[in-house]
Scaffold this motif. Sequence first.
Motif, PDB file in Angstrom:
ATOM      1  N   THR A   1       5.674   5.842   3.158  1.00  0.00           N
ATOM      2  CA  THR A   1       4.239   5.632   3.240  1.00  0.00           C
ATOM      3  C   THR A   1       3.884   5.122   4.630  1.00  0.00           C
ATOM      4  N   PRO A   2       3.098   5.880   5.411  1.00  0.00           N
ATOM      5  CA  PRO A   2       2.764   5.434   6.760  1.00  0.00           C
ATOM      6  C   PRO A   2       1.772   4.274   6.779  1.00  0.00           C
ATOM      7  N   ALA A   3       1.245   4.021   7.987  1.00  0.00           N
ATOM      8  CA  ALA A   3       0.406   2.846   8.188  1.00  0.00           C
ATOM      9  C   ALA A   3      -0.956   2.988   7.536  1.00  0.00           C
ATOM     10  N   ILE A   4      -1.592   1.837   7.375  1.00  0.00           N
ATOM     11  CA  ILE A   4      -2.924   1.743   6.798  1.00  0.00           C
ATOM     12  C   ILE A   4      -3.870   1.256   7.890  1.00  0.00           C
ATOM     13  N   HIS A   5      -5.113   1.744   7.875  1.00  0.00           N
ATOM     14  CA  HIS A   5      -6.027   1.469   8.970  1.00  0.00           C
ATOM     15  C   HIS A   5      -7.098   0.460   8.571  1.00  0.00           C
TER      16      HIS A   5
ATOM     17  N   GLY B   1      10.999   3.296   0.235  1.00  0.00           N
ATOM     18  CA  GLY B   1       9.722   2.691   0.564  1.00  0.00           C
ATOM     19  C   GLY B   1       9.901   1.294   1.134  1.00  0.00           C
ATOM     20  N   SER B   2       8.782   0.657   1.459  1.00  0.00           N
ATOM     21  CA  SER B   2       8.831  -0.652   2.093  1.00  0.00           C
ATOM     22  C   SER B   2       7.558  -1.418   1.790  1.00  0.00           C
ATOM     23  N   PRO B   3       7.651  -2.754   1.612  1.00  0.00           N
ATOM     24  CA  PRO B   3       6.422  -3.537   1.474  1.00  0.00           C
ATOM     25  C   PRO B   3       5.541  -3.444   2.704  1.00  0.00           C
ATOM     26  N   ARG B   4       6.118  -3.084   3.859  1.00  0.00           N
ATOM     27  CA  ARG B   4       5.290  -2.917   5.060  1.00  0.00           C
ATOM     28  C   ARG B   4       4.304  -1.772   4.918  1.00  0.00           C
ATOM     29  N   ASP B   5       4.498  -0.907   3.912  1.00  0.00           N
ATOM     30  CA  ASP B   5       3.530   0.154   3.660  1.00  0.00           C
ATOM     31  C   ASP B   5       2.153  -0.414   3.335  1.00  0.00           C
ATOM     32  N   GLY B   6       2.096  -1.660   2.946  1.00  0.00           N
ATOM     33  CA  GLY B   6       0.821  -2.296   2.652  1.00  0.00           C
ATOM     34  C   GLY B   6       0.322  -3.216   3.741  1.00  0.00           C
TER      35      GLY B   6
ATOM     36  N   ILE C   1      -5.359 -13.417 -10.203  1.00  0.00           N
ATOM     37  CA  ILE C   1      -4.429 -12.487  -9.558  1.00  0.00           C
ATOM     38  C   ILE C   1      -4.833 -11.055  -9.897  1.00  0.00           C
ATOM     39  N   ALA C   2      -4.681 -10.155  -8.928  1.00  0.00           N
ATOM     40  CA  ALA C   2      -4.856  -8.719  -9.159  1.00  0.00           C
ATOM     41  C   ALA C   2      -3.701  -7.976  -8.515  1.00  0.00           C
ATOM     42  N   LEU C   3      -3.364  -6.833  -9.068  1.00  0.00           N
ATOM     43  CA  LEU C   3      -2.302  -5.993  -8.543  1.00  0.00           C
ATOM     44  C   LEU C   3      -2.873  -4.690  -8.002  1.00  0.00           C
ATOM     45  N   ILE C   4      -2.292  -4.214  -6.900  1.00  0.00           N
ATOM     46  CA  ILE C   4      -2.502  -2.847  -6.409  1.00  0.00           C
ATOM     47  C   ILE C   4      -1.126  -2.210  -6.302  1.00  0.00           C
ATOM     48  N   GLY C   5      -0.936  -1.070  -6.957  1.00  0.00           N
ATOM     49  CA  GLY C   5       0.334  -0.371  -6.863  1.00  0.00           C
ATOM     50  C   GLY C   5       0.118   1.088  -6.531  1.00  0.00           C
ATOM     51  N   HIS C   6       0.902   1.600  -5.563  1.00  0.00           N
ATOM     52  CA  HIS C   6       0.793   3.002  -5.182  1.00  0.00           C
ATOM     53  C   HIS C   6       2.002   3.778  -5.689  1.00  0.00           C
TER      54      HIS C   6
ATOM     55  N   ILE D   1      -4.395   8.730   0.095  1.00  0.00           N
ATOM     56  CA  ILE D   1      -5.154   7.813  -0.738  1.00  0.00           C
ATOM     57  C   ILE D   1      -4.678   6.377  -0.550  1.00  0.00           C
ATOM     58  N   ASN D   2      -3.407   6.229  -0.214  1.00  0.00           N
ATOM     59  CA  ASN D   2      -2.857   4.904   0.109  1.00  0.00           C
ATOM     60  C   ASN D   2      -3.076   4.558   1.580  1.00  0.00           C
ATOM     61  N   ASN D   3      -2.794   5.507   2.446  1.00  0.00           N
ATOM     62  CA  ASN D   3      -2.807   5.235   3.880  1.00  0.00           C
ATOM     63  C   ASN D   3      -4.189   4.910   4.418  1.00  0.00           C
ATOM     64  N   GLU D   4      -5.231   5.453   3.798  1.00  0.00           N
ATOM     65  CA  GLU D   4      -6.575   5.308   4.340  1.00  0.00           C
ATOM     66  C   GLU D   4      -7.358   4.153   3.718  1.00  0.00           C
ATOM     67  N   ILE D   5      -6.703   3.366   2.865  1.00  0.00           N
ATOM     68  CA  ILE D   5      -7.370   2.174   2.348  1.00  0.00           C
ATOM     69  C   ILE D   5      -7.713   1.269   3.524  1.00  0.00           C
ATOM     70  N   GLY D   6      -8.967   0.890   3.620  1.00  0.00           N
ATOM     71  CA  GLY D   6      -9.422   0.051   4.721  1.00  0.00           C
ATOM     72  C   GLY D   6     -10.175   0.797   5.792  1.00  0.00           C
TER      73      GLY D   6
END
Length: 299
Positions: A20-24, A77-82, A136-141, A267-272
């Motif tokens: 999963t690449p970077a998020i903007h 994958g990696s937590p850095r994806d978020g 608490i809320a969760l977001i999972g991709h 859909i994950n990468n473009e969050i933000g």
Amino acid sequence: MRSDNVIAMAIAALLLSAVTPAIHAQSGRHVLVAGPVVARTLTYGKEPRQAATLFTREGARRAPLIVYLHGGGWSAGSPRDGSRGAQTGHWTRNGYAYATVGYRYVPAATAEDQLRDVAQAIALLRRQAGVDGSRIALIGHSSGGTMAAQLGTDPNWLEKAGVPFTALKGVVLLDPSVLDIPPVMAQLGAPIVERYLRPAFGDDPVRQSELSPVKHVEPPNAPAWAIVADANNGFASAQGSDFAAGLIGAGASAKVIPIAGTTHMRINNEIGQRDDRATAEIDAFFAGIFPEVRRPRFR
């Protein structure tokens, strides 16, 4: 209802989730919290991947905690994806504490071990300064979405880690990989089933059902759900609709939100990103479950 083509779409989604690449970035639409972002790395176990990173704003008060679970087919994958882009800035600027969680990979760990890892991480995160551990809320991709759904429908995972299930106020699933495991596992010989799902869920249909969120929609569940899916991913929409119907029948709030003009990765990468529809939908969802965050949160 679940044709070979639909199953193939799920398998393709799992393959795409491995990286999963970077998020903007996007400026928040309501509360703006001043101060730089402060990052803290926390370890909850002895293995290198048993770590989480918590992001808060310097000078912010106790805030609801959003926890991100990355995809990668349970084995990558990696937590850095978020957190590679400006997602940390987006959530903290809008009045939340935000965390990305690492967990051990299959096959060295089981799918159950991974859920225990995440639950232990949440137990540690909710005790940190700047975090309101009762909200608490969760977001999972992708496969992280499957994990978020498992945690949000089966209280045992969080409660065994010492986290009251009532603290979980909402769950966002971003194009989840699979919510009903046995029908996908039945596609014998499918490459991604063999590469990702079989190492995670094995061959026992009883175990597969026990790990299927759709089988756990009887109460209690997290009270609010948003399933944000690529409009072209018929599999995620079909299983998401079945899952949402079960949750609604059990008394939760749940909706499937198809996003046009995107992909499983985007859909994950473009969050933000500015004017990103998925971001706007998630912002609105969190504003609904955490309405007090609309107020400025300065000391």
